[in-house]
Design an enzyme around this catalytic site. Structure first.
Site, short mmCIF file in Angstrom:
data_model
loop_
_atom_site.label_atom_id
_atom_site.label_comp_id
_atom_site.label_asym_id
_atom_site.label_seq_id
_atom_site.Cartn_x
_atom_site.Cartn_y
_atom_site.Cartn_z
N LEU A 1 0.88 -1.16 0.00
CA LEU A 1 0.00 0.00 0.00
C LEU A 1 0.92 1.21 0.00
O LEU A 1 1.87 1.27 0.79
CB LEU A 1 -0.90 0.02 1.25
CG LEU A 1 -1.96 -1.07 1.35
CD1 LEU A 1 -2.71 -0.95 2.68
CD2 LEU A 1 -2.94 -1.00 0.19
N ASP A 2 0.65 2.19 -0.87
CA ASP A 2 1.54 3.34 -0.90
C ASP A 2 1.41 4.18 0.37
O ASP A 2 0.51 3.97 1.17
CB ASP A 2 1.31 4.17 -2.17
CG ASP A 2 -0.06 4.80 -2.23
OD1 ASP A 2 -0.46 5.47 -1.26
OD2 ASP A 2 -0.76 4.64 -3.25
N ARG A 3 2.30 5.11 0.53
CA ARG A 3 2.39 5.88 1.78
C ARG A 3 1.09 6.59 2.13
O ARG A 3 0.75 6.74 3.30
CB ARG A 3 3.54 6.90 1.67
CG ARG A 3 3.90 7.56 2.99
CD ARG A 3 5.23 8.29 2.87
NE ARG A 3 5.09 9.47 2.05
CZ ARG A 3 4.99 10.72 2.55
NH1 ARG A 3 5.02 10.90 3.83
NH2 ARG A 3 4.88 11.74 1.75
N THR B 1 -1.96 5.59 1.38
CA THR B 1 -3.10 4.67 1.41
C THR B 1 -3.11 3.92 2.74
O THR B 1 -2.08 3.44 3.20
CB THR B 1 -3.03 3.66 0.25
OG1 THR B 1 -3.06 4.38 -0.99
CG2 THR B 1 -4.21 2.70 0.29
#
Length: 233
Positions: free
Chosen positions: A101-103, A105
């Site tokens: 999960l990106d930063r 999200t």
């Protein structure tokens, strides 16, 4: 030296460090009896400073990832490993994220040191549904669900179209997507492809597992029954 290797692989220190723990009498059994490096004892019976040993190899957990944390062991800034016991970062084999999960999200993130399980989860053959809830910068146009479900949407720099995805409208600028694949920044790029921008993104579930009552920043170890739930059995 079996116990030394076992304990070192769980992140308690180098083999030299663990040998020192034995010499200091800090490693005992559940009755408080001092253990020695060549003793034969079950994992569950080992204590270090009176505390049970961390879970053995084959550890799988779910983490409620907050925004602001990066799925990495080396990047700058806040890392997801800061939300776990410090030793977990030093385990061998490595406790890895199952996808990312990106930063910016939040949501459900799976982690495991079981390589075979990791590949089984991310394999397209598993067909696990990943649900995302997105808050958007602009109102939905009304045709996004049809475009996403078509199986024909091409993302920039991609050579194959996306698999069909389901979209449910939750509000003028709020949507829930169900995906069966996990391309780089997929949800954000899907909305960018239809002229919108994702302001916030949250993943509440993967397969049959959901965050339910797990607070943000907290984690929970998964057992065989949870993995059965994950795969819908």
């Amino acid at each position: 030296m079996r116990l030394v290797r076992l304990i070192a692989n769980l992140g308690y220190g180098s083999r030299k460090d663990v040998t020192a723990l034995f010499r200091q009498g800090r490693i005992t059994d559940e009755a408080g009896e001092v253990l020695y490096a060549d003793d034969k004892v079950e994992h569950a019976a080992i204590r270090i400073d009176g505390e049970p040993l961390d879970p053995p190899a084959g550890l799988t957990l779910m983490l409620h990832k907050p925004t602001g944390y990066t799925c990495s062991t080396k990047d700058r800034g806040q890392l997801i490993y800061e939300l776990l016991p410090p030793r977990f970062r030093e385990r061998s084999p490595l406790l890895s994220t199952v996808g990312r999960l990106d930063r910016d999200t939040s949501g459900l993130l799976l982690m495991t040191d079981d390589g075979a399980l990791l590949h089984r989860i991310v394999s397209p053959k598993a067909g696990l549904h990943k649900i995302y809830e997105a808050t958007l910068a602009q109102d939905l146009r009304g045709d996004e669900a049809v475009i996403f479900a078509s199986g024909e949407l091409m993302l920039e720099s991609e050579q194959t179209p996306l698999a069909p995805a389901q979209m449910e409208t939750l509000g003028p600028r709020h949507a829930r997507l169900t995906l069966t694949e996990g391309r780089y920044h997929q949800v954000r790029r899907m909305f960018a492809a239809v002229g919108n921008h994702v302001n916030s993104l949250h993943r509440p579930s993967i397969g049959g597992l959901s965050l339910q009552d797990l607070p943000s920043g907290q984690w929970r170890q998964l057992g065989p029954e949870h993995l059965e739930t994950l795969f819908g059995r």
